[in-house]
Design a protein around this motif. Structure first.
Motif, mmCIF file in Angstrom:
data_model
loop_
_atom_site.group_PDB
_atom_site.id
_atom_site.type_symbol
_atom_site.label_atom_id
_atom_site.label_comp_id
_atom_site.label_asym_id
_atom_site.label_seq_id
_atom_site.Cartn_x
_atom_site.Cartn_y
_atom_site.Cartn_z
ATOM 1 N N UNK A 68 0.832 -1.208 0.000
ATOM 2 C CA UNK A 68 0.000 0.000 0.000
ATOM 3 C C UNK A 68 0.862 1.252 0.000
ATOM 4 N N UNK A 69 2.164 1.104 0.238
ATOM 5 C CA UNK A 69 3.063 2.258 0.252
ATOM 6 C C UNK A 69 3.566 2.624 -1.134
ATOM 7 N N UNK A 70 3.388 1.774 -2.091
ATOM 8 C CA UNK A 70 3.935 1.990 -3.425
ATOM 9 C C UNK A 70 2.970 2.697 -4.345
ATOM 10 N N UNK A 82 1.110 13.331 -0.449
ATOM 11 C CA UNK A 82 1.929 12.451 0.391
ATOM 12 C C UNK A 82 2.846 13.267 1.287
ATOM 13 N N UNK A 83 3.047 12.765 2.499
ATOM 14 C CA UNK A 83 4.039 13.387 3.386
ATOM 15 C C UNK A 83 5.426 12.872 3.008
ATOM 16 N N UNK A 84 6.448 13.368 3.684
ATOM 17 C CA UNK A 84 7.821 13.015 3.298
ATOM 18 C C UNK A 84 8.123 11.532 3.495
ATOM 19 N N UNK A 85 7.566 10.920 4.545
ATOM 20 C CA UNK A 85 7.820 9.491 4.778
ATOM 21 C C UNK A 85 7.177 8.637 3.691
ATOM 22 N N UNK A 86 5.964 8.986 3.300
ATOM 23 C CA UNK A 86 5.283 8.235 2.241
ATOM 24 C C UNK A 86 5.983 8.432 0.905
ATOM 25 N N UNK A 87 6.443 9.667 0.648
ATOM 26 C CA UNK A 87 7.155 9.941 -0.602
ATOM 27 C C UNK A 87 8.467 9.159 -0.669
ATOM 28 N N UNK A 88 9.144 9.046 0.487
ATOM 29 C CA UNK A 88 10.385 8.266 0.524
ATOM 30 C C UNK A 88 10.129 6.829 0.102
ATOM 31 N N UNK A 89 9.100 6.203 0.653
ATOM 32 C CA UNK A 89 8.812 4.806 0.339
ATOM 33 C C UNK A 89 8.218 4.617 -1.051
ATOM 34 N N UNK A 90 7.421 5.582 -1.508
ATOM 35 C CA UNK A 90 6.727 5.413 -2.777
ATOM 36 C C UNK A 90 7.547 5.843 -3.988
ATOM 37 N N UNK A 92 11.169 7.968 -3.777
ATOM 38 C CA UNK A 92 12.612 8.164 -3.667
ATOM 39 C C UNK A 92 13.379 6.858 -3.469
ATOM 40 N N UNK A 93 12.936 6.024 -2.543
ATOM 41 C CA UNK A 93 13.623 4.764 -2.251
ATOM 42 C C UNK A 93 13.713 3.872 -3.495
ATOM 43 N N UNK A 94 12.595 3.611 -4.185
ATOM 44 C CA UNK A 94 12.710 2.748 -5.376
ATOM 45 C C UNK A 94 13.526 3.382 -6.498
ATOM 46 N N UNK A 95 13.299 4.667 -6.770
ATOM 47 C CA UNK A 95 13.966 5.320 -7.889
ATOM 48 C C UNK A 95 15.474 5.388 -7.691
ATOM 49 N N UNK A 96 15.914 5.830 -6.530
ATOM 50 C CA UNK A 96 17.349 5.963 -6.262
ATOM 51 C C UNK A 96 18.018 4.590 -6.190
ATOM 52 N N UNK A 97 17.334 3.608 -5.642
ATOM 53 C CA UNK A 97 17.931 2.276 -5.561
ATOM 54 C C UNK A 97 18.013 1.599 -6.928
#
Length: 146
Positions: A68-70, A82-90, A92-97
């Motif tokens: 549900x976070x994606x 989205x807040x910053x934590x949700x944006x990180x999981x949805x 930033x985390x996938x794109x940068x990785x």
């Protein structure tokens, strides 16, 4: 099923970070020591790192599409909701990785083109090191320590 994939992704992350750190350290030490690039040690460390990192990406992509976070969070809230934590999981985390995995793959491919050990070590040290830095920059540290 979601919890199983998330647990696998979390524990595999420890293994992936550890082996990636070992590969970068091995490449830096080999470059600094002007050592020969050996198949028994250096090649296997680099290859095992590549395999584990790609496996982690695969598990992460599966998790991204079932969580549900994606995509679901982006579809429901939109990018502005989205807040910053949700944006990180949805986002930033996938794109940068994914970029980090691409860099690691480039380092692996480049090292095969060189004959000299110093150039092989340099390619792995630079590209695997950049991948490690990118991965460390986008890890959601909060859930790891809770």
């Amino acid at each position: 099923m979601y919890e199983t994939i998330q647990t696998l992704h979390s524990y595999l992350a420890y293994v992936a970070l550890a082996i990636l750190f070992i590969a970068v350290a091995n490449a830096i030490l080999g470059l600094a020591g002007n050592k020969m690039f050996t198949l028994e040690k250096d090649f296997r460390i680099s290859l095992f790192t590549l395999i584990i990192i790609h496996l982690q990406l695969l598990v992460g992509l599966i998790l991204y599409f079932v969580s549900t976070n994606g995509l679901k969070a982006i579809q429901e809230l939109g990018m502005g909701g989205m807040n910053s934590a949700a944006r990180l999981l949805a986002v930033e985390h996938p794109f940068v990785n994914i970029i980090a995995v691409v860099l690691i793959t480039i380092g692996w491919s480049r090292h095969k083109k060189f004959m000299e050990g110093s150039k092989k070590f340099k390619s792995i040290a630079i590209f695997y090191g950049l991948g490690l830095l990118l991965i460390l920059s986008r890890i959601p540290w909060g859930p790891w320590f809770n």
